[in-house]
Write a protein that holds these residues in place. Structure first.
Motif, short mmCIF file in Angstrom:
data_model
loop_
_atom_site.label_atom_id
_atom_site.label_comp_id
_atom_site.label_asym_id
_atom_site.label_seq_id
_atom_site.Cartn_x
_atom_site.Cartn_y
_atom_site.Cartn_z
N ASP A 175 -54.33 -79.53 -32.27
CA ASP A 175 -53.82 -79.95 -30.97
C ASP A 175 -54.92 -79.91 -29.92
N ALA A 176 -55.78 -78.90 -30.00
CA ALA A 176 -56.90 -78.83 -29.06
C ALA A 176 -57.82 -80.03 -29.23
N MET A 177 -58.07 -80.44 -30.47
CA MET A 177 -58.92 -81.59 -30.71
C MET A 177 -58.26 -82.86 -30.16
N SER A 178 -56.95 -82.95 -30.25
CA SER A 178 -56.24 -84.11 -29.70
C SER A 178 -56.37 -84.17 -28.19
N LEU A 179 -56.45 -83.00 -27.55
CA LEU A 179 -56.60 -82.97 -26.09
C LEU A 179 -57.99 -83.42 -25.65
N ILE A 180 -58.97 -83.32 -26.54
CA ILE A 180 -60.27 -83.92 -26.26
C ILE A 180 -60.14 -85.43 -26.26
N GLU A 181 -59.47 -85.97 -27.26
CA GLU A 181 -59.31 -87.42 -27.38
C GLU A 181 -58.53 -88.00 -26.21
N SER A 182 -57.54 -87.25 -25.72
CA SER A 182 -56.72 -87.76 -24.61
C SER A 182 -57.41 -87.60 -23.25
N GLY A 183 -58.48 -86.81 -23.20
CA GLY A 183 -59.17 -86.56 -21.95
C GLY A 183 -58.68 -85.35 -21.19
N ARG A 184 -57.69 -84.64 -21.73
CA ARG A 184 -57.19 -83.44 -21.04
C ARG A 184 -58.27 -82.36 -21.00
N ILE A 185 -59.03 -82.22 -22.07
CA ILE A 185 -60.18 -81.32 -22.08
C ILE A 185 -61.41 -82.16 -21.81
N ASP A 186 -62.04 -81.95 -20.65
CA ASP A 186 -63.15 -82.82 -20.26
C ASP A 186 -64.29 -82.06 -19.60
N ASN A 187 -64.41 -80.76 -19.89
CA ASN A 187 -65.56 -80.01 -19.39
C ASN A 187 -66.51 -79.69 -20.53
N ALA A 188 -67.80 -79.58 -20.21
CA ALA A 188 -68.85 -79.58 -21.23
C ALA A 188 -68.74 -78.43 -22.22
N ALA A 189 -68.58 -77.21 -21.74
CA ALA A 189 -68.59 -76.06 -22.65
C ALA A 189 -67.46 -76.16 -23.69
N ALA A 190 -66.27 -76.54 -23.24
CA ALA A 190 -65.14 -76.66 -24.17
C ALA A 190 -65.36 -77.79 -25.17
N LEU A 191 -65.88 -78.93 -24.70
CA LEU A 191 -66.16 -80.05 -25.60
C LEU A 191 -67.18 -79.65 -26.66
N ILE A 192 -68.26 -79.02 -26.24
CA ILE A 192 -69.32 -78.65 -27.18
C ILE A 192 -68.81 -77.65 -28.21
N ALA A 193 -68.10 -76.61 -27.74
CA ALA A 193 -67.64 -75.56 -28.65
C ALA A 193 -66.59 -76.08 -29.63
N LEU A 194 -65.64 -76.87 -29.15
CA LEU A 194 -64.60 -77.39 -30.05
C LEU A 194 -65.16 -78.38 -31.05
N GLN A 195 -66.13 -79.18 -30.64
CA GLN A 195 -66.74 -80.10 -31.59
C GLN A 195 -67.59 -79.34 -32.61
N TRP A 196 -68.24 -78.26 -32.17
CA TRP A 196 -68.94 -77.40 -33.13
C TRP A 196 -67.95 -76.85 -34.16
N LEU A 197 -66.80 -76.39 -33.67
CA LEU A 197 -65.79 -75.83 -34.56
C LEU A 197 -65.32 -76.87 -35.57
N ALA A 198 -65.12 -78.09 -35.13
CA ALA A 198 -64.68 -79.15 -36.04
C ALA A 198 -65.69 -79.39 -37.15
N LEU A 199 -66.97 -79.29 -36.83
CA LEU A 199 -68.02 -79.53 -37.81
C LEU A 199 -68.21 -78.35 -38.77
N HIS A 200 -67.84 -77.15 -38.34
CA HIS A 200 -68.16 -75.94 -39.11
C HIS A 200 -66.91 -75.16 -39.52
N ILE A 201 -65.74 -75.77 -39.43
CA ILE A 201 -64.50 -75.02 -39.59
C ILE A 201 -64.36 -74.34 -40.95
N GLU A 202 -64.66 -75.03 -42.03
CA GLU A 202 -64.43 -74.44 -43.35
C GLU A 202 -65.36 -73.26 -43.63
N PRO A 203 -66.68 -73.40 -43.46
CA PRO A 203 -67.52 -72.22 -43.69
C PRO A 203 -67.24 -71.08 -42.72
N LEU A 204 -66.86 -71.41 -41.48
CA LEU A 204 -66.55 -70.35 -40.52
C LEU A 204 -65.32 -69.57 -40.96
#
Length: 213
Positions: A175-204
């Protein structure tokens, strides 16, 4: 195509500062620079003026529960978003300013998690350190991800002495990732961290759930 070097060909020694003026001192500090620098084609630039906002440095942390696959975020009013956003209430990471020179950014992240979200951090990992707007600010953001128990998160927090009014949200990661796509989350730190999480979710998740280093 040549391989990109890890460092620029220039450093601080390739800059000359003729004058620094204190233009404003308030919640932030504004300095005026008379400055020039070396050019890629050789020689030096002309002297030019730039205003630089000195607002200190900050730590931000994405709170993630690997068992529930949820993130904990905070919502608060941000005056910088007021002139252009449909709502100046931003959905953000827990974050806070480093109060003094040499303060440990991870310690700041842990302190702010308690103040802003009423939650204690477990394992903490450093993601990046970056400038959000080096064209006019000296601020550097130290970005982390931390393990939390999201079932313990919620409520309204913040320090009244700092005019903080902070609402805690617990979101499924998708749901958090969907809020990036909708524009609800639009500040840099949150975008960077959530996109990092999407790329590294399984090993993390594997690392944290197994207790690996």
């Amino acid at each position: 195509m040549s391989k990109m070097s890890e460092k620029s060909e220039f450093d601080r020694n390739d800059v000359e500062v003729r004058q620094i003026d204190n233009l404003y001192q308030g919640f932030f500090t504004l300095h005026g620079y008379q400055i020039r620098h070396k050019l890629f084609a050789g020689g030096w630039s002309d002297w030019f003026s730039r205003e630089v906002l000195e607002r200190g440095h900050a730590a931000a942390v994405l709170l993630y529960d690997p068992k529930l696959d949820q993130v904990v975020m905070v919502e608060q009013f941000r005056v910088g978003a007021y002139p252009t956003a449909s709502s100046p209430w931003q959905l953000e990471l827990v974050a806070g300013m480093l109060d003094k020179e040499g303060e440990d950014p991870e310690a700041v992240a842990r302190r702010e998690a308690g103040e802003e979200a009423g939650i204690r951090l477990g394992r903490v990992e450093k993601l990046y350190s970056y400038y959000p707007s080096a064209g006019g600010m000296t601020e550097r953001i130290h970005l982390y991800i931390a393990q939390v128990d999201a079932s313990q998160a919620g409520g309204i927090h913040g320090l009244a002495s700092e005019n903080e009014d902070i609402l805690v949200h617990v979101l499924d990661r998708c749901d958090a990732m969907s809020l990036i796509e909708s524009g609800r989350i639009d500040n840099a730190a949150a975008l960077i961290a959530l996109q990092w999480l999407a790329l590294h979710i399984e090993p993390l998740r594997q690392r944290w759930l197994n207790g690996d280093q």
